[in-house]
Scaffold this motif. Structure first.
Motif, PDB file in Angstrom:
ATOM      1  N   GLN A  32       0.832  -1.201   0.000  1.00 48.45           N
ATOM      2  CA  GLN A  32       0.000   0.000   0.000  1.00 48.45           C
ATOM      3  C   GLN A  32       0.873   1.260   0.000  1.00 48.45           C
ATOM      4  N   ALA A  33       1.924   1.243   0.841  1.00 45.74           N
ATOM      5  CA  ALA A  33       2.822   2.394   0.947  1.00 45.74           C
ATOM      6  C   ALA A  33       3.569   2.622  -0.374  1.00 45.74           C
ATOM      7  N   LYS A  34       4.016   1.539  -0.996  1.00 48.31           N
ATOM      8  CA  LYS A  34       4.710   1.657  -2.283  1.00 48.31           C
ATOM      9  C   LYS A  34       3.777   2.240  -3.337  1.00 48.31           C
ATOM     10  N   ASP A  35       2.533   1.756  -3.353  1.00 51.84           N
ATOM     11  CA  ASP A  35       1.561   2.264  -4.324  1.00 51.84           C
ATOM     12  C   ASP A  35       1.317   3.755  -4.122  1.00 51.84           C
ATOM     13  N   LEU A  36       1.318   4.175  -2.840  1.00 52.64           N
ATOM     14  CA  LEU A  36       1.109   5.592  -2.535  1.00 52.64           C
ATOM     15  C   LEU A  36       2.293   6.430  -3.023  1.00 52.64           C
ATOM     16  N   ALA A  37       3.514   5.915  -2.812  1.00 56.26           N
ATOM     17  CA  ALA A  37       4.720   6.629  -3.271  1.00 56.26           C
ATOM     18  C   ALA A  37       4.728   6.731  -4.789  1.00 56.26           C
ATOM     19  N   ILE A  38       4.343   5.648  -5.451  1.00 55.63           N
ATOM     20  CA  ILE A  38       4.269   5.655  -6.924  1.00 55.63           C
ATOM     21  C   ILE A  38       3.231   6.668  -7.390  1.00 55.63           C
ATOM     22  N   SER A  39       2.096   6.713  -6.689  1.00 53.84           N
ATOM     23  CA  SER A  39       1.043   7.666  -7.026  1.00 53.84           C
ATOM     24  C   SER A  39       1.537   9.104  -6.888  1.00 53.84           C
ATOM     25  N   GLU A  40       2.292   9.380  -5.804  1.00 56.07           N
ATOM     26  CA  GLU A  40       2.838  10.718  -5.585  1.00 56.07           C
ATOM     27  C   GLU A  40       3.809  11.097  -6.698  1.00 56.07           C
ATOM     28  N   THR A  41       4.593  10.119  -7.146  1.00 52.13           N
ATOM     29  CA  THR A  41       5.569  10.367  -8.207  1.00 52.13           C
ATOM     30  C   THR A  41       4.873  10.681  -9.520  1.00 52.13           C
ATOM     31  N   ILE A  42       3.805   9.966  -9.788  1.00 48.53           N
ATOM     32  CA  ILE A  42       3.024  10.219 -11.013  1.00 48.53           C
ATOM     33  C   ILE A  42       2.389  11.607 -10.946  1.00 48.53           C
ATOM     34  N   LYS A  43       1.871  11.985  -9.743  1.00 45.87           N
ATOM     35  CA  LYS A  43       1.287  13.321  -9.573  1.00 45.87           C
ATOM     36  C   LYS A  43       2.328  14.409  -9.811  1.00 45.87           C
ATOM     37  N   ALA A  44       3.571  14.117  -9.430  1.00 43.20           N
ATOM     38  CA  ALA A  44       4.651  15.101  -9.582  1.00 43.20           C
ATOM     39  C   ALA A  44       5.082  15.265 -11.028  1.00 43.20           C
ATOM     40  N   GLY A  45       4.598  14.367 -11.906  1.00 34.63           N
ATOM     41  CA  GLY A  45       4.899  14.527 -13.324  1.00 34.63           C
ATOM     42  C   GLY A  45       5.637  13.374 -13.962  1.00 34.63           C
ATOM     43  N   ALA A  46       5.668  12.206 -13.303  1.00 34.53           N
ATOM     44  CA  ALA A  46       6.394  11.058 -13.847  1.00 34.53           C
ATOM     45  C   ALA A  46       5.499  10.201 -14.744  1.00 34.53           C
ATOM     46  N   ASP A  47       6.134   9.513 -15.682  1.00 30.62           N
ATOM     47  CA  ASP A  47       5.442   8.584 -16.575  1.00 30.62           C
ATOM     48  C   ASP A  47       5.129   7.301 -15.802  1.00 30.62           C
ATOM     49  N   ARG A  48       3.848   6.953 -15.719  1.00 32.42           N
ATOM     50  CA  ARG A  48       3.381   5.807 -14.939  1.00 32.42           C
ATOM     51  C   ARG A  48       4.152   4.526 -15.289  1.00 32.42           C
ATOM     52  N   GLU A  49       4.462   4.338 -16.564  1.00 34.10           N
ATOM     53  CA  GLU A  49       5.089   3.088 -17.013  1.00 34.10           C
ATOM     54  C   GLU A  49       6.534   2.943 -16.546  1.00 34.10           C
ATOM     55  N   THR A  50       7.171   4.038 -16.173  1.00 33.95           N
ATOM     56  CA  THR A  50       8.607   3.986 -15.838  1.00 33.95           C
ATOM     57  C   THR A  50       8.888   4.106 -14.348  1.00 33.95           C
ATOM     58  N   VAL A  51       7.858   4.325 -13.529  1.00 29.17           N
ATOM     59  CA  VAL A  51       8.083   4.559 -12.095  1.00 29.17           C
ATOM     60  C   VAL A  51       8.472   3.264 -11.377  1.00 29.17           C
ATOM     61  N   GLU A  52       9.494   3.370 -10.518  1.00 26.54           N
ATOM     62  CA  GLU A  52       9.904   2.230  -9.698  1.00 26.54           C
ATOM     63  C   GLU A  52      10.358   2.718  -8.331  1.00 26.54           C
ATOM     64  N   ILE A  53      10.318   1.834  -7.342  1.00 26.45           N
ATOM     65  CA  ILE A  53      10.755   2.169  -5.990  1.00 26.45           C
ATOM     66  C   ILE A  53      12.277   2.189  -5.950  1.00 26.45           C
ATOM     67  N   VAL A  54      12.859   3.301  -5.464  1.00 24.66           N
ATOM     68  CA  VAL A  54      14.319   3.403  -5.409  1.00 24.66           C
ATOM     69  C   VAL A  54      14.850   3.429  -3.974  1.00 24.66           C
ATOM     70  N   GLU A  55      13.961   3.609  -2.997  1.00 22.87           N
ATOM     71  CA  GLU A  55      14.428   3.655  -1.606  1.00 22.87           C
ATOM     72  C   GLU A  55      13.293   3.289  -0.669  1.00 22.87           C
ATOM     73  N   LEU A  56      13.550   2.419   0.314  1.00 26.08           N
ATOM     74  CA  LEU A  56      12.537   2.015   1.288  1.00 26.08           C
ATOM     75  C   LEU A  56      13.188   1.936   2.664  1.00 26.08           C
ATOM     76  N   GLU A  57      12.567   2.603   3.625  1.00 27.49           N
ATOM     77  CA  GLU A  57      13.099   2.624   4.992  1.00 27.49           C
ATOM     78  C   GLU A  57      11.948   2.460   5.966  1.00 27.49           C
ATOM     79  N   SER A  58      12.085   1.549   6.948  1.00 30.29           N
ATOM     80  CA  SER A  58      11.050   1.385   7.970  1.00 30.29           C
ATOM     81  C   SER A  58      11.698   1.401   9.345  1.00 30.29           C
ATOM     82  N   VAL A  59      11.159   2.247  10.232  1.00 31.54           N
ATOM     83  CA  VAL A  59      11.708   2.405  11.587  1.00 31.54           C
ATOM     84  C   VAL A  59      10.610   2.122  12.600  1.00 31.54           C
ATOM     85  N   PRO A  60      10.733   1.039  13.400  1.00 30.32           N
ATOM     86  CA  PRO A  60       9.733   0.751  14.441  1.00 30.32           C
ATOM     87  C   PRO A  60       9.687   1.879  15.476  1.00 30.32           C
TER      88      PRO A  60
END
Length: 521
Positions: free
Chosen positions: A470-498
């Protein structure tokens, strides 16, 4: 209809420009001297690009700017904001004062309004002490009219940023909504002193970033260009003007990053050592899968130790304008000083009186620039020894950035790259790609757009994969909103802190996605 993207990179010596078409082919590129006011240098570059390439400005759809102006401001101690420093952490965090370890000259400029107040958190998010809101309000009234930027740092704020957020609210109530406030939880990572330093530097270069960004926009307007504007950041992706003005510290390494990315593109090689030879320095970095290898240690910027992500760049004082100092006994010293953008006036081959590395290369017929007759009188044996030492300096730096003894592909770019040979010790092959002189501008023009989300989720073993998706999909959505091509978007960084201070397996998730700019058909 042919559409174009414009890439500009403002360095300390030159302002480079390039026009690319939609297929990422270079239409035209050039260099002009960087000017004191930045804006006129950018204007000159854009104006000449348009005239010489004979393109219709209406067809330029994207404009990207990479700049070292913020870095230069820190290094040269010029044009910095008047700032206040507030650390939230008394009584636990009072033994080491803010700006400890920072060079004296910079501390003198930035340390005039420094405070420590009660508050902060433990490593698990528990309060060390309640935030002293009255003290924050008192400080705000004291600094009103004296400063234009504030750096706020709270102990363990990357785990719990509530005290920083509340302090910012109080500061804005008193100082007004226009005041620039930098929060350490948004700038650096765990490690109080380094994170605080990064935040202080961020607060100190807000004005420089604003002048540069507005200068870019004005230069575009003066040339009749109505394009979507983006600014380059350290990781090789783009950000908006609003984001740039809030976090200008993220631009400080975009020059070397752009050069590495541009070199990768021009050489069609995603894994190589890149040597970017400018007018003053040579920056050597490593490409891993097309992106710069990140530094794994704390990075020093202008003598200040920080901990935000930076590319692993090894720089030496050797460029096209580096001064050669000769002694009477025929010994010599190379740099580290440089004539910089004054090379065309001060270099011997251009009629000046200063012996530079460029003069050495011209005197040995390695490159044809200026008037070779003006260096014909120089001792060839001496020039050969100087040149061999120049090459050794590059070879030694390449060796330092390697992680194995194996020979590696080496790509030379930058305006001064023509000075160096096609054979280098430690290199399996050496590339001098076409248009390598403006690799930094090309790197800015081909940059991807990025988007980032940071949220707190309740994560257990059972739902971890679903939540992260869900979080990845949200980040991808934000990237597309910022002006990225949907077909080329990929996750480049993931960090989780308890977050141990919150119930229900709370975890702070930070994800960055990146993709190519979406192009309207």
């Amino acid at each position: 209809m042919m559409k174009y993207r414009l890439g500009i990179d403002v360095g300390g010596t030159n302002t480079d420009g390039v026009l690319l078409d939609r297929n990422m082919q270079v239409i035209h590129s050039l260099k002009t001297p960087t000017t004191e006011d930045v804006e006129s240098g950018i204007y000159n570059t854009i104006n000449r690009l348009i005239e010489e390439a004979k393109v219709d400005v209406k067809n330029i759809e994207f404009a990207m700017l990479g700049t070292t102006q913020c870095t230069n401001a820190i290094v040269e101690r010029k044009k910095l904001n008047s700032i206040a420093i507030i650390r939230i952490g008394a009584p636990a965090g009072t033994s080491i004062k803010p700006l400890v370890g920072v060079p004296d000259d910079l501390r003198g400029i930035l340390g005039g309004h420094s405070y420590i107040v009660e508050g902060g958190h433990e490593f698990n998010g528990d309060e060390i002490n309640a935030l002293n809101e009255d003290k924050i309000r008192s400080i705000a009234n004291e600094i009103k009219g004296k400063i234009d930027s504030v750096a706020v740092t709270s102990i363990f704020s990357p785990v719990n940023q509530s005290h920083e957020t509340r302090a910012a609210e109080i500061l804005r109530e008193v100082l007004g909504g226009e005041i620039s406030i930098s929060l350490s939880s948004e700038v650096g990572s765990i490690g109080l002193s380094e994170r605080e330093n990064a935040t202080i530097l961020n607060a100190s270069i807000i004005n420089v970033a604003k002048i540069t960004a507005e200068g870019f926009e004005k230069a575009l307007q003066y040339n009749g260009i109505d394009a979507k504007v983006f600014f380059c950041q350290n990781d090789g992706t783009l950000m908006s003007k609003e984001y740039t003005l809030k976090y200008p510290i993220l631009t400080v390494a975009c020059g070397p990053t752009n050069s590495l990315r541009g070199a990768s593109f021009l050489a069609n090689n995603k894994d190589a050592i890149i040597v970017d030879v400018g007018g003053t320095t040579s920056d050597v970095g490593v490409l891993v899968n097309g992106f710069p290898r990140q530094s794994s240690i704390a990075v020093e910027l202008g003598g200040v130790r920080t901990n935000f992500r930076m590319p692993d760049i090894n720089s030496i004082g050797l460029g096209g304008g580096t001064v050669i100092h000769l002694a009477e006994d025929n010994t010599f010293k190379i740099g580290p000083d440089s004539v910089g953008y004054r090379l065309l006036e001060e270099g011997l081959v251009f009629g000046g009186s200063t012996l530079t590395t460029t003069d050495v290369a011209v005197g040995l017929d390695i490159v044809n620039l200026g008037n070779p007759e003006l260096v014909a009188h120089l001792d060839k044996e001496l020039l050969t020894r100087i040149y061999e030492r120049m090459v050794e300096m590059i070879e030694e730096t390449i060796d330092k950035v390697k992680t194995s003894a194996a020979d590696t592909p080496v790509v030379f770019v930058g305006g001064g790259s023509v000075l160096f040979p096609n054979e280098i010790k430690g290199a399996s092959e050496v590339h001098h790609p076409a248009n390598g002189g403006v690799a930094n501008a090309i790197g800015s023009a081909i940059s991807q757009i990025s988007g980032e989300i940071e949220k707190i989720y309740s994560i257990s073993k059972e739902n971890r994969e679903e939540i992260l998706k869900q979080a990845k999909d949200l980040a991808i959505s934000e990237t597309i909103k910022a002006g990225a091509d949907r077909e080329t978007v990929e996750i480049v960084e993931l960090e989780s802190v308890p977050l141990a201070y919150l119930p229900g397996n709370a975890t702070r998730v930070k994800i960055k996605a990146a993709g190519d700019l979406a192009i309207e058909v």
